[in-house]
Design a protein around this motif. Sequence first.
Motif, PDB file in Angstrom:
ATOM      1  N   SER A 123      -6.402 -31.343  14.637  1.00  0.00           N
ATOM      2  CA  SER A 123      -7.358 -30.245  14.455  1.00  0.00           C
ATOM      3  C   SER A 123      -7.825 -30.173  13.004  1.00  0.00           C
ATOM      4  CB  SER A 123      -6.747 -28.917  14.895  1.00  0.00           C
ATOM      5  OG  SER A 123      -5.642 -28.590  14.082  1.00  0.00           O
ATOM      6  N   LEU A 124      -6.931 -30.459  12.056  1.00  0.00           N
ATOM      7  CA  LEU A 124      -7.344 -30.496  10.651  1.00  0.00           C
ATOM      8  C   LEU A 124      -8.311 -31.647  10.392  1.00  0.00           C
ATOM      9  CD1 LEU A 124      -4.007 -29.707   8.793  1.00  0.00           C
ATOM     10  CD2 LEU A 124      -6.019 -28.243   8.993  1.00  0.00           C
ATOM     11  N   GLN A 166     -10.408 -32.855  12.583  1.00  0.00           N
ATOM     12  CA  GLN A 166     -11.691 -32.450  13.155  1.00  0.00           C
ATOM     13  C   GLN A 166     -12.432 -31.502  12.231  1.00  0.00           C
ATOM     14  OE1 GLN A 166     -10.667 -30.874  16.977  1.00  0.00           O
ATOM     15  NE2 GLN A 166     -10.879 -32.856  18.002  1.00  0.00           N
ATOM     16  N   ILE A 167     -11.704 -30.614  11.565  1.00  0.00           N
ATOM     17  CA  ILE A 167     -12.348 -29.684  10.632  1.00  0.00           C
ATOM     18  C   ILE A 167     -12.899 -30.450   9.424  1.00  0.00           C
ATOM     19  CG2 ILE A 167     -11.881 -27.814   8.994  1.00  0.00           C
ATOM     20  CD1 ILE A 167      -9.879 -26.711  11.064  1.00  0.00           C
ATOM     21  N   SER A 209     -15.972 -32.748  10.547  1.00  0.00           N
ATOM     22  CA  SER A 209     -17.079 -32.154  11.303  1.00  0.00           C
ATOM     23  C   SER A 209     -18.316 -32.093  10.415  1.00  0.00           C
ATOM     24  CB  SER A 209     -16.702 -30.757  11.778  1.00  0.00           C
ATOM     25  OG  SER A 209     -16.512 -29.897  10.680  1.00  0.00           O
TER      26      SER A 209
END
Length: 90
Positions: A12-13, A15-16, A19
């Motif tokens: 998730s990090l 992806q952040i 992005s």
Amino acid sequence: MIIKGILELFFSLLQIVFSPIALPQLPQKASSYLDQFYNWIMGGYNFIAVFIDVNMVKTLIPIVIVIANLDKIWSFIMFILRKIPFIGVE
């Protein structure tokens, strides 16, 4: 379960971080300046490409970098070989 949570947090990090960021539009004047600068750079590149084969330069630049740093590469190789005790390099 703990490893799964850590991996989900890691992904998730990522992806952040990767992005796409919504940037505002450049003003028209700044965009025209950047286009003009790009045209100047490409004009100089094309002028140089008339006299020099660019594919040859792309091949020779890494070779020149290696030759220029040959003493550092040799020192590194000798450092590694000195760390291996049964070779006997002094």
